[in-house]
Write an enzyme that holds these catalytic residues in place. Structure first.
Site, PDB file in Angstrom:
ATOM      1  N   ASP A 125      19.705   3.725  39.100  1.00  0.00           N
ATOM      2  CA  ASP A 125      20.799   2.548  38.561  1.00  0.00           C
ATOM      3  C   ASP A 125      21.276   2.039  39.817  1.00  0.00           C
ATOM      4  O   ASP A 125      22.139   2.498  40.422  1.00  0.00           O
ATOM      5  CB  ASP A 125      21.635   3.272  37.716  1.00  0.00           C
ATOM      6  CG  ASP A 125      22.930   2.352  37.216  1.00  0.00           C
ATOM      7  OD1 ASP A 125      22.789   1.061  37.503  1.00  0.00           O
ATOM      8  OD2 ASP A 125      23.889   2.836  36.892  1.00  0.00           O
ATOM      9  N   ASN A 159      23.213  -1.074  39.715  1.00  0.00           N
ATOM     10  CA  ASN A 159      24.586  -1.755  39.478  1.00  0.00           C
ATOM     11  C   ASN A 159      25.469  -1.107  38.769  1.00  0.00           C
ATOM     12  O   ASN A 159      26.387  -1.536  38.230  1.00  0.00           O
ATOM     13  CB  ASN A 159      24.179  -2.999  38.694  1.00  0.00           C
ATOM     14  CG  ASN A 159      23.455  -2.778  37.349  1.00  0.00           C
ATOM     15  OD1 ASN A 159      23.468  -1.698  37.057  1.00  0.00           O
ATOM     16  ND2 ASN A 159      22.951  -3.899  36.656  1.00  0.00           N
ATOM     17  N   ASP A 201      25.719   0.598  35.797  1.00  0.00           N
ATOM     18  CA  ASP A 201      25.848   0.567  34.450  1.00  0.00           C
ATOM     19  C   ASP A 201      25.238   1.735  33.795  1.00  0.00           C
ATOM     20  O   ASP A 201      25.360   1.631  32.413  1.00  0.00           O
ATOM     21  CB  ASP A 201      25.613  -0.749  33.723  1.00  0.00           C
ATOM     22  CG  ASP A 201      23.758  -1.199  33.876  1.00  0.00           C
ATOM     23  OD1 ASP A 201      23.350  -0.142  34.745  1.00  0.00           O
ATOM     24  OD2 ASP A 201      23.265  -1.949  33.444  1.00  0.00           O
ATOM     25  N   ASP A 245      17.192   0.398  36.669  1.00  0.00           N
ATOM     26  CA  ASP A 245      16.668  -0.839  36.927  1.00  0.00           C
ATOM     27  C   ASP A 245      15.855  -1.185  38.018  1.00  0.00           C
ATOM     28  O   ASP A 245      15.366  -0.142  38.821  1.00  0.00           O
ATOM     29  CB  ASP A 245      17.946  -1.894  37.023  1.00  0.00           C
ATOM     30  CG  ASP A 245      18.889  -1.484  38.228  1.00  0.00           C
ATOM     31  OD1 ASP A 245      18.449  -0.977  39.248  1.00  0.00           O
ATOM     32  OD2 ASP A 245      20.240  -1.104  37.905  1.00  0.00           O
ATOM     33  N   ASP A 296      -0.881   0.340  26.594  1.00  0.00           N
ATOM     34  CA  ASP A 296      -0.448   1.157  25.245  1.00  0.00           C
ATOM     35  C   ASP A 296      -1.171   1.337  24.155  1.00  0.00           C
ATOM     36  O   ASP A 296      -1.785   0.083  23.758  1.00  0.00           O
ATOM     37  CB  ASP A 296       0.823   0.702  25.338  1.00  0.00           C
ATOM     38  CG  ASP A 296       1.818   1.534  24.255  1.00  0.00           C
ATOM     39  OD1 ASP A 296       1.837   2.762  24.417  1.00  0.00           O
ATOM     40  OD2 ASP A 296       2.175   0.923  23.220  1.00  0.00           O
ATOM     41  N   GLU A 352      -4.563   4.261  27.430  1.00  0.00           N
ATOM     42  CA  GLU A 352      -4.006   5.316  26.601  1.00  0.00           C
ATOM     43  C   GLU A 352      -4.816   5.358  25.249  1.00  0.00           C
ATOM     44  O   GLU A 352      -4.189   4.598  24.436  1.00  0.00           O
ATOM     45  CB  GLU A 352      -2.442   5.002  26.326  1.00  0.00           C
ATOM     46  CG  GLU A 352      -1.667   6.141  25.837  1.00  0.00           C
ATOM     47  CD  GLU A 352      -0.557   5.668  24.966  1.00  0.00           C
ATOM     48  OE1 GLU A 352      -0.058   6.586  24.400  1.00  0.00           O
ATOM     49  OE2 GLU A 352      -0.630   4.606  24.355  1.00  0.00           O
TER      50      GLU A 352
END
Length: 558
Positions: free
Chosen positions: A28, A30, A32, A36, A214, A273
């Site tokens: 992370d 930033n 929060d 990211d 996926d 997958e």
């Protein structure tokens, strides 16, 4: 087995070690509490030092996050919580500059219910071109009150949801094989086909090396959408007929996609997958004019047993040998219980719910599970083909089992009537430092507490942190770095031949080119050959004695 070629001569994906990143949980930048793009970029030096060849990033597209990105609202942008498209482009470039390929996840079976197409379909009404992009059907019964068939969603409950039409009355039903917020696309609609091809080109133009597909065995449904034929015996064996999996139509999609991939330089690729049975079915996805790779899920469902594992290795290699495709070994990902727990408790990922696969934590022997997970890693990295690692696997993190119920986020939890805790236990944010500040170094916000990350980290999580293992002889991280460095230096590791070594019923042992051999001991201590020189081991070794639950790489010197 195909003739051995040097790494410069063979496509990179044939034996790449690919590291899966779950973006919400990696780093992370930033403050929060949510991982990211910039967080991933900040950890590229760590990944380079680890020694992997490629990274695969789970969905990073705009999404309402009902299934953490696998409900895509826009395939051609970045989720605002994760950053911007410009930041993603920078990450792709910097990874490529470091010699690290970048693969992105593509989710073609379904979109988010927030996708502009689905919102248009709700407004347009029955019989419209907008609804034809999805699987809308009239219900059964006098007033259409019953779903179109008896299909059940993977996450639990009915696979059909009834909509309220513009006149305020209940109307048609739409198919969602997963969460209710994930409506299935209609792959018989040319507009759907064309749009997903445009998505591939959009990301290929930005320099990605390929795609993880996926639910690659989904998309096409059997004509007429027949009921599932209930067969308790087949259901128990996992061979029950499912008219929405592994249909012939998917192969036409992949032939078209292969042409697109081949039109770009740099051996672009796609990996499927595809949960299909028997194992021979997977070869159909990796024929020379279809996909390059498919996950081999045999090891996600194996017990820690020498005979079973040897059989699965043989089955996996034999299934693909005819089409000349490499096997890709997987012991962990974002959908299954961590191997530390799984291999100790004898879990096989079979069963109706994740809960039934999690076992009794009171019986978990962490030390033994860790030994087995480390041994499994050395085994897979020594086998022919490629390997997919999941973030945290290189730290031997176990499953997190103490997430409070009010913090569980997996849609399985709600859709199972709050009986299946779901997959959150393997998705807890990475521990980078033993100091709990910044959620054990996951976040740049030093005041962020471990319990304040998007999924709460347990108080003991920091004992597995990167900084507790970095440079420490015998740590799991050091073992991975050493093994990956050896693998890069051995031309025969990865895409090369393999010969079994008979070393006893409780031992799996095989030889690779360059007088290299791998031994994995599942039973009582054994003696290694007297001419073996230890390169790396998963646990302590005294002399030439290999303890139980331990793997070793050796050079057989003359």
């Amino acid at each position: 087995m195909s003739p051995l070629k040097s790494r410069k001569e063979r496509p990179w994906w044939r034996d790449a070690v690919t590291y899966q990143i779950y973006p919400r949980s990696y780093a992370d930048s930033n403050g929060d509490g949510i991982g990211d793009v910039e967080g991933i970029r900040s950890r590229l030096p760590y990944l380079k030092q680890l020694g992997i060849d490629a990274i695969w990033i789970s969905p990073w597209y705009p999404s309402p996050q009902h299934d953490h990105g696998y409900d895509v609202a826009d395939y051609m942008d970045i989720e605002p919580d994760y950053g911007t498209l410009a930041q993603a482009e920078t990450l792709i470039k910097e990874a490529n500059d470091l010699g690290i390929k970048l693969i992105v996840d593509i989710v073609p079976n379904h979109t988010s219910s927030d996708h502009k197409w689905f919102q248009a379909a709700l407004k347009a009404g029955p019989g419209s071109p907008e609804r034809d992009r999805y699987m809308f059907r009239d219900g059964k019964g006098p007033n259409g009150d019953l779903p179109p068939n008896n299909w059940e969603a993977v996450f639990g409950g009915c696979a059909w949801e009834r909509v309220i039409e513009a006149d305020g009355k209940p109307g048609q039903w739409y198919l969602h094989l997963f969460a209710v917020e994930q409506p299935d696309l209609n792959w018989e609609n040319p507009e759907v086909v064309a749009h997903l091809e445009d998505v591939l080109k959009f990301w290929l133009d930005r320099g990605v090396a390929g795609f993880r597909i996926d639910v690659a065995h989904g998309m096409f449904k059997e004509a007429g959408l027949p009921d599932i034929r209930k067969d308790p015996a087949a259901s128990m064996l996992g061979t029950e007929h499912k008219p929405f999996w592994d249909q012939e139509g998917v192969h036409d999609i992949y032939r078209s996609w292969r042409k697109i991939l081949d039109s770009y330089p740099g051996d672009r690729m796609a990996v499927a997958e595809a949960w299909v049975s028997p194992s021979e079915r997977i070869a159909r996805y990796v024929r020379s004019d279809e996909l390059q790779n498919s996950f081999n899920f045999e090891m996600l469902t194996t017990l820690w047993d020498a005979k079973e594992i040897k059989t699965k290795i043989n089955n996996s290699i034999d299934a693909l040998e005819e089409v000349g495709a490499p096997t890709s070994w997987v012991f962990n990902n974002h959908d299954v219980v961590r191997s530390v727990d799984r291999l100790d408790l004898g879990l096989t990922n079979h069963g109706d719910t994740t809960l039934s696969r999690q076992g009794d934590p009171k019986k978990l022997n962490i030390a033994r599970g860790t030994l087995r997970a480390r041994s499994a890693a050395l085994m897979t990295l020594a086998l022919p083909g490629g390997t997919y690692l999941y973030q945290g696997e290189e730290l031997a993190v176990p499953e997190v089992r103490d997430i409070p119920e009010d913090r569980l986020t997996d849609p399985r939890w709600k859709m199972s009537g709050f009986s299946d805790r779901g997959r959150d236990g393997c998705r807890v944010p990475m521990p980078w430092t033993s100091n709990p500040a910044g959620a054990f170094g996951f976040s740049t916000n030093a005041s962020l507490k471990p319990e304040q990350a998007w999924l709460p980290q347990s108080s003991w999580w920091g004992t597995y942190a990167v900084d507790t293992q970095d440079g420490v002889e015998g740590s799991t991280l050091s073992m991975y770095r050493k093994a990956l460095a050896i693998r890069k230096g051995e031309e025969g590791l990865g895409d090369g031949p393999m010969e079994w070594i008979e070393a006893g019923k409780d031992v799996v042992a095989f030889e690779r080119p360059g007088d290299f051999a791998c031994y994995i001991n599942f039973g009582a201590p054994i003696e290694l050959p007297s001419n073996s020189q230890v390169l790396v081991s998963s646990g302590p070794i005294t002399g030439h004695t290999l303890p139980t639950d331990t793997a070793v790489w050796v050079r057989l010197v003359s």
